[in-house]
Design a protein around this motif. Structure first.
Motif, PDB file in Angstrom:
ATOM      1  N   PRO A   5      -7.542   8.530  -3.884  1.00 22.54           N
ATOM      2  CA  PRO A   5      -7.096   7.288  -3.391  1.00 22.54           C
ATOM      3  C   PRO A   5      -8.370   6.687  -3.032  1.00 22.54           C
ATOM      4  O   PRO A   5      -8.375   5.245  -2.974  1.00 22.54           O
ATOM      5  CB  PRO A   5      -6.169   7.830  -2.235  1.00 22.54           C
ATOM      6  CG  PRO A   5      -6.082   9.235  -2.102  1.00 22.54           C
ATOM      7  CD  PRO A   5      -7.100   9.789  -3.314  1.00 22.54           C
TER       8      PRO A   5
ATOM      9  N   THR B 291       0.517  -5.391   6.034  1.00 22.41           N
ATOM     10  CA  THR B 291       1.237  -4.104   5.861  1.00 22.41           C
ATOM     11  C   THR B 291       1.828  -3.907   7.625  1.00 22.41           C
ATOM     12  O   THR B 291       3.058  -3.497   7.563  1.00 22.41           O
ATOM     13  CB  THR B 291       0.282  -2.847   5.338  1.00 22.41           C
ATOM     14  OG1 THR B 291       0.047  -3.257   4.195  1.00 22.41           O
ATOM     15  CG2 THR B 291       1.085  -1.588   5.671  1.00 22.41           C
TER      16      THR B 291
ATOM     17  N   LEU C 199       0.910  -1.127  -0.012  1.00 26.07           N
ATOM     18  CA  LEU C 199      -0.163   0.044   0.120  1.00 26.07           C
ATOM     19  C   LEU C 199       0.755   1.299  -0.054  1.00 26.07           C
ATOM     20  O   LEU C 199       2.229   1.201   0.622  1.00 26.07           O
ATOM     21  CB  LEU C 199      -0.777   0.018   1.340  1.00 26.07           C
ATOM     22  CG  LEU C 199      -1.899  -1.144   1.375  1.00 26.07           C
ATOM     23  CD1 LEU C 199      -2.486  -0.795   2.779  1.00 26.07           C
ATOM     24  CD2 LEU C 199      -3.026  -0.878   0.487  1.00 26.07           C
ATOM     25  N   SER C 200       0.367   2.308  -0.525  1.00 24.28           N
ATOM     26  CA  SER C 200       1.039   3.548  -0.485  1.00 24.28           C
ATOM     27  C   SER C 200       0.780   4.037   1.000  1.00 24.28           C
ATOM     28  O   SER C 200      -0.023   3.639   1.770  1.00 24.28           O
ATOM     29  CB  SER C 200       0.501   4.553  -1.396  1.00 24.28           C
ATOM     30  OG  SER C 200      -0.684   4.868  -1.193  1.00 24.28           O
ATOM     31  N   ARG C 201       1.460   5.169   1.416  1.00 20.51           N
ATOM     32  CA  ARG C 201       1.243   5.591   2.844  1.00 20.51           C
ATOM     33  C   ARG C 201      -0.181   6.195   2.807  1.00 20.51           C
ATOM     34  O   ARG C 201      -0.684   6.050   4.022  1.00 20.51           O
ATOM     35  CB  ARG C 201       2.403   6.540   3.115  1.00 20.51           C
ATOM     36  CG  ARG C 201       2.707   7.016   4.582  1.00 20.51           C
ATOM     37  CD  ARG C 201       2.707   5.661   5.381  1.00 20.51           C
ATOM     38  NE  ARG C 201       4.134   5.514   5.917  1.00 20.51           N
ATOM     39  CZ  ARG C 201       4.262   4.387   6.863  1.00 20.51           C
ATOM     40  NH1 ARG C 201       3.549   3.694   7.154  1.00 20.51           N
ATOM     41  NH2 ARG C 201       5.618   4.263   7.175  1.00 20.51           N
ATOM     42  N   THR C 202      -0.372   6.907   1.797  1.00 20.29           N
ATOM     43  CA  THR C 202      -2.027   7.315   1.814  1.00 20.29           C
ATOM     44  C   THR C 202      -2.838   6.481   1.854  1.00 20.29           C
ATOM     45  O   THR C 202      -4.015   6.603   2.573  1.00 20.29           O
ATOM     46  CB  THR C 202      -2.062   8.380   0.697  1.00 20.29           C
ATOM     47  OG1 THR C 202      -1.157   9.434   0.472  1.00 20.29           O
ATOM     48  CG2 THR C 202      -3.218   8.846   0.475  1.00 20.29           C
ATOM     49  N   GLU C 203      -2.777   5.403   1.178  1.00 22.05           N
ATOM     50  CA  GLU C 203      -3.859   4.182   0.977  1.00 22.05           C
ATOM     51  C   GLU C 203      -3.940   3.472   2.512  1.00 22.05           C
ATOM     52  O   GLU C 203      -4.886   3.378   2.963  1.00 22.05           O
ATOM     53  CB  GLU C 203      -3.405   3.264   0.020  1.00 22.05           C
ATOM     54  CG  GLU C 203      -3.366   3.669  -1.292  1.00 22.05           C
ATOM     55  CD  GLU C 203      -3.074   2.677  -2.506  1.00 22.05           C
ATOM     56  OE1 GLU C 203      -3.599   2.610  -3.336  1.00 22.05           O
ATOM     57  OE2 GLU C 203      -2.046   1.901  -2.135  1.00 22.05           O
ATOM     58  N   GLU C 204      -2.751   3.425   3.081  1.00 20.28           N
ATOM     59  CA  GLU C 204      -2.608   2.914   4.608  1.00 20.28           C
ATOM     60  C   GLU C 204      -3.356   3.644   5.315  1.00 20.28           C
ATOM     61  O   GLU C 204      -4.145   3.226   6.340  1.00 20.28           O
ATOM     62  CB  GLU C 204      -1.367   2.561   4.962  1.00 20.28           C
ATOM     63  CG  GLU C 204      -1.240   2.117   6.292  1.00 20.28           C
ATOM     64  CD  GLU C 204       0.333   1.903   6.653  1.00 20.28           C
ATOM     65  OE1 GLU C 204       0.575   1.320   7.869  1.00 20.28           O
ATOM     66  OE2 GLU C 204       1.270   2.343   6.036  1.00 20.28           O
TER      67      GLU C 204
END
Length: 110
Positions: free
Chosen positions: A47, A89, A4-9
């Motif tokens: 996102p 993650t 995951l991207s940090r934003t998605e997480e």
């Protein structure tokens, strides 16, 4: 493993935190509260839509109201697949942070 991207997480975690109140603007407000950063509307919805497309979130339109001038609200809920990718993650991040105390102290990370 899905990365995951940090934003998605962050957005998946905010949806978990807000539960039945996980509407776009509430998510945006919670992100600002936690990070101190005010994301643009697109910085939140793009996102979120990507997470829906990946199957990590489910989106539903909630009944329109007069105070919203007849526009429905979009509520987000996390799916079983979304929970699974969050677990993966978290495990990966814990493994990466599993450094000896001497290194953590030397680098002033604790």
């Amino acid at each position: 493993m899905t990365l995951l991207s940090r934003t998605e997480e962050m957005l998946l975690l905010m949806v978990c935190k807000l539960q039945d109140e996980a509407y776009g603007m509430q998510i945006r407000n919670e992100v600002k509260e936690v990070t101190g950063k005010l994301y643009s509307i697109g910085g939140i919805y793009v996102p979120l839509d990507r997470l829906v497309a990946k199957g990590f979130l489910k989106m539903e339109d909630v009944e329109a109201s007069e105070d919203r001038m007849g526009r429905p609200r979009r509520r987000f809920t996390i799916t079983a697949e979304g929970l699974s990718v969050l677990r993966e993650t978290r495990q990966m991040e814990l493994a990466m942070w599993d450094l000896p105390d001497t290194i953590l102290k030397k680098m002033k990370l604790v």
